[in-house]
Design an enzyme around this catalytic site. Structure first.
Site, PDB file in Angstrom:
ATOM      1  N   LYS A  60     -11.805  -1.594   8.377  1.00 42.88           N
ATOM      2  CA  LYS A  60     -11.050  -2.521   9.228  1.00 42.88           C
ATOM      3  C   LYS A  60     -11.514  -2.406  10.682  1.00 42.88           C
ATOM      4  O   LYS A  60     -12.046  -3.351  11.254  1.00 42.88           O
ATOM      5  CB  LYS A  60      -9.550  -2.220   9.163  1.00 42.88           C
ATOM      6  CG  LYS A  60      -9.008  -1.895   7.778  1.00 42.88           C
ATOM      7  CD  LYS A  60      -8.919  -3.091   6.868  1.00 42.88           C
ATOM      8  CE  LYS A  60      -8.173  -2.731   5.600  1.00 42.88           C
ATOM      9  NZ  LYS A  60      -8.036  -3.835   4.651  1.00 42.88           N
ATOM     10  N   ASP A  72      -0.945   6.657   6.665  1.00 43.16           N
ATOM     11  CA  ASP A  72      -2.082   5.830   6.287  1.00 43.16           C
ATOM     12  C   ASP A  72      -2.289   4.827   7.415  1.00 43.16           C
ATOM     13  O   ASP A  72      -1.499   3.911   7.599  1.00 43.16           O
ATOM     14  CB  ASP A  72      -1.786   5.123   4.965  1.00 43.16           C
ATOM     15  CG  ASP A  72      -2.887   4.144   4.548  1.00 43.16           C
ATOM     16  OD1 ASP A  72      -3.880   4.007   5.294  1.00 43.16           O
ATOM     17  OD2 ASP A  72      -2.741   3.520   3.482  1.00 43.16           O
ATOM     18  N   TRP A 109       0.821  -1.206   0.000  1.00 43.85           N
ATOM     19  CA  TRP A 109       0.000   0.000   0.000  1.00 43.85           C
ATOM     20  C   TRP A 109       0.859   1.263   0.000  1.00 43.85           C
ATOM     21  O   TRP A 109       0.501   2.263  -0.630  1.00 43.85           O
ATOM     22  CB  TRP A 109      -0.966  -0.028   1.177  1.00 43.85           C
ATOM     23  CG  TRP A 109      -1.872  -1.215   1.131  1.00 43.85           C
ATOM     24  CD1 TRP A 109      -1.918  -2.270   1.997  1.00 43.85           C
ATOM     25  CD2 TRP A 109      -2.845  -1.509   0.121  1.00 43.85           C
ATOM     26  NE1 TRP A 109      -2.857  -3.183   1.595  1.00 43.85           N
ATOM     27  CE2 TRP A 109      -3.437  -2.754   0.452  1.00 43.85           C
ATOM     28  CE3 TRP A 109      -3.271  -0.840  -1.030  1.00 43.85           C
ATOM     29  CZ2 TRP A 109      -4.438  -3.337  -0.328  1.00 43.85           C
ATOM     30  CZ3 TRP A 109      -4.256  -1.420  -1.809  1.00 43.85           C
ATOM     31  CH2 TRP A 109      -4.831  -2.648  -1.458  1.00 43.85           C
TER      32      TRP A 109
END
Length: 360
Positions: free
Chosen positions: A196, A172, A102
């Site tokens: 999440k 992030d 990511w």
């Protein structure tokens, strides 16, 4: 109804308490005769939900007044572009620490906007650890330093964070926000997709230091400018109202658990349960991440052979476990144990892993 033993990486498990409360309000929210997803986002009933979500997030994370809390759509992937579009100026470079797929994707999007620098990387070691990095070495023209606090695919997590005394720190936190205590003041911008630990997919939380908003150019497209959301309390256009409602319920649930310290203690216990099985398996289970970089959110491991891994996953599925396959890019096995995954489910997985080893 028996709940699935859900270890999906995202969208992930939600607390049963949250789902039950949402179920009660799907047809008639606050005596309006309408479901929460039918309400106007300009109504006082929805405004109360919206404001409560912001207030609860501020309380749980102790977010200072000089930060804005924004609700944006597009997931964390849109933030890969919005961050450099708003913060990366001419003559500056954005610095990225690569600790997983990511962060690599975030870098590639920033490359399209302006100059970037790879500040540190563990890519050549298959992202098995968080690379060592000192922000003291960052040059004066750095626009910001970007990190990904937890890496879902490879199962690594930052334990301590770089100092941001000289350069804005952007993180992030999609896969570990609200999972542990931290000082928001260490960061200048935090972003996180909700699916999440915060709620369902559809809303992304951005926490940004107000002074950074001055960097955003008026020439940016309206919906890609952080000021659009800050100036209108994230209500410039229709927000993802149902997702924000569920976010508010998850935050209320987290507050009832005792806040971040209690949640962190529980998450540490759950992770230890699985890592102990791996470490005590005499090499039967092979952890991907170095011990000092292990994630408390995503436990990644392999078995001796692809065939044995396949058999493990098949038997786990038959036993009722869901989502234990590794990411499609690397395979193997992964147990995602976010906040809403009950300790009992983790203990059942540990018992299954132990029994599978004994049989094989």
């Amino acid at each position: 109804m028996n709940r699935a033993l859900n270890f999906n990486a995202g969208p992930a498990a939600l607390p049963v308490e949250v789902l039950k409360e949402a179920e009660q309000n799907l047809l008639n929210f606050s005596n309006t005769g309408m479901g929460i997803m039918e309400l106007s986002h300009r109504s006082k009933e929805y405004q109360a939900v919206h404001d409560q979500a912001i207030a609860l997030l501020r309380k749980l994370m102790a977010i200072p007044d000089d930060y804005e809390v924004l609700f944006i759509q597009g997931g964390a992937s849109l933030q890969f572009s919005m961050v450099p579009m708003n913060l990366l100026g001419r003559g500056q470079a954005a610095h990225y620490v690569l600790s997983g797929s990511w962060s690599d994707k975030a870098l590639k999007e920033a490359d399209k906007i302006g100059e970037t620098v790879i500040a540190a990387s563990s890519k050549d070691q298959k992202y098995r650890f968080i690379p060592a990095y000192s922000q003291d070495d960052i040059p004066d023209n750095a626009a910001y330093l970007h990190i990904t606090s937890n890496n879902t695919i490879y199962g690594t997590q930052w334990k301590t964070f770089p100092s941001n005394k000289k350069t804005p720190l952007v993180a992030d936190m999609s896969s570990d926000i609200l999972s542990r205590s931290l000082e928001v003041e260490q960061f200048d911008l935090i972003y996180a997709g909700a699916q999440k630990n915060l709620g369902p997919s559809g809303v992304t939380v951005v926490i940004i230091r107000k002074e950074l908003l001055e960097r955003s150019s008026e020439n940016l497209p309206t919906m890609l400018n952080y000021n659009t959301f800050a100036n209108d309390n994230s209500l410039y256009n229709t927000p993802p109202t149902l997702a924000i409602y569920l976010l508010s319920l998850v935050l209320k649930w987290a507050d009832k658990q005792g806040g971040l310290q209690q949640i962190e203690n529980t998450n540490e216990k759950k992770a230890k349960t699985l890592y102990d099985i791996i470490d005590e398996s005499e090499g039967f289970y092979i952890g991907h991440a170095h011990k000092d970089s292990r994630s408390r959110m995503n436990v990644t491991f392999n078995l001796h052979s692809a065939d044995l891994s396949k058999e493990f996953l098949q038997q786990a599925k038959e036993a009722g476990f869901v989502g234990l396959g590794g990411h499609r890019s690397i395979g193997g096995c992964r147990a995602s144990i976010y906040n809403a995954v009950p300790e009992q489910h983790v203990e059942k997985l540990a018992a299954f892993m132990k029994a599978f080893k004994n049989k094989n």
